[in-house]
Design a protein around this motif. Structure first.
Motif, mmCIF file in Angstrom:
data_model
loop_
_atom_site.group_PDB
_atom_site.id
_atom_site.type_symbol
_atom_site.label_atom_id
_atom_site.label_comp_id
_atom_site.label_asym_id
_atom_site.label_seq_id
_atom_site.Cartn_x
_atom_site.Cartn_y
_atom_site.Cartn_z
ATOM 1 N N LYS A 50 10.644 18.753 5.203
ATOM 2 C CA LYS A 50 10.910 17.470 5.840
ATOM 3 C C LYS A 50 9.836 17.318 6.912
ATOM 4 N N GLU A 52 8.568 15.844 10.054
ATOM 5 C CA GLU A 52 8.899 15.079 11.261
ATOM 6 C C GLU A 52 7.582 14.635 11.885
ATOM 7 N N ASP A 96 16.219 6.368 6.564
ATOM 8 C CA ASP A 96 17.001 6.984 7.634
ATOM 9 C C ASP A 96 16.521 8.354 8.085
ATOM 10 N N SER A 97 15.671 8.998 7.294
ATOM 11 C CA SER A 97 15.260 10.325 7.742
ATOM 12 C C SER A 97 13.776 10.537 7.478
#
Ligand SMILES: [Zn+2]
Length: 228
Positions: A50, A52, A96-97
């Motif tokens: 993921k 970020e 959303d992420s």
């Protein structure tokens, strides 16, 4: 059983192939972003990352301009998209992420392979990897001497060659032939490879990370990315 947690990669080969074959196809930001996501996924045996963007941009690259500011969030995302378009990663973006990536090694990028090993794609597609002993050895080498499903080390006494999709639906091509241990081969029977992996997961023979890694590997196999 620490050796089953991840699929080991040959880091030296990956870096050499990155520099020799992939880097010339990428701009400098793409190179930096690719190396960052490679380092945090395949290099340490993780299937996905993921990203970020707001925090990781500080760890990826300094800009080329005079002031050399850090790569920006928008540029990061743009480079992830272009790496995805070039087949170097698979990017999932949702509102959303943070975006999630799967990373492919240079050897898993079909367009690069021909220039790496000089073998004609058309030849590989028609070769028999089930009946030909030399080709079976190539499959075993591709699997790094481990069962494609549970990643146990294979020996002469416990190895078999498995059709991912049973005949007649599945053929003897490299997209359908894997090396597996006899236990997995027997347990698979007429069920699908995905079902076998889920059974192994339920029985704690493969952990969650490995299940995800192996499901990805199955997709890559079928896409022709795992060339022996
Ligand atoms: Zn196995």
């Amino acid at each position: 059983m620490p050796d089953r947690k991840s699929t080991p990669i040959d880091a030296r080969t990956a870096i050499e192939q990155f520099q020799d074959y992939l880097a010339p196809q990428l701009d400098v930001y793409e190179q930096a972003v690719y190396l960052y996501v490679l380092r945090h996924t395949r290099l340490i045996g993780k299937p996905r990352l993921k990203v970020e963007l707001k925090t990781v941009r500080h760890q990826i690259a300094k800009g080329l301009g005079k002031r050399g500011s850090r790569i920006g969030v928008a540029t990061c995302l743009e480079k992830l998209r272009s790496l995805d378009a070039k087949g170097c990663i698979s990017l999932s973006v949702n509102r959303d992420s943070a975006p999630t990536v799967r990373v492919f090694l240079p050897s898993e990028m079909p367009d690069l392979i021909e220039s790496i090993d000089g073998e004609c794609t058309a030849d590989l597609e028609t070769m028999d990897f089930f009946n030909d002993a030399a080709n079976r050895r190539r499959v075993l080498k591709r699997e790094a001497g481990r069962c494609f499903y549970c990643r146990r080390k294979l020996s002469d006494s416990n190895m078999s060659i498995d059709h991912v999709s049973r005949r007649p639906a599945g053929d003897n091509g490299y997209r359908n032939i894997v090396a597996s241990c006899k236990r997995c081969n027997n347990r698979k029977g007429d069920s699908s490879a995905e079902d076998l992996l889920r059974v192994l997961f339920r029985e704690s023979i493969v952990k969650a990370d490995l299940l995800s890694d192996r499901l990805d590997a199955l997709q890559m196999l079928r896409d022709g990315r795992l060339r022996p």
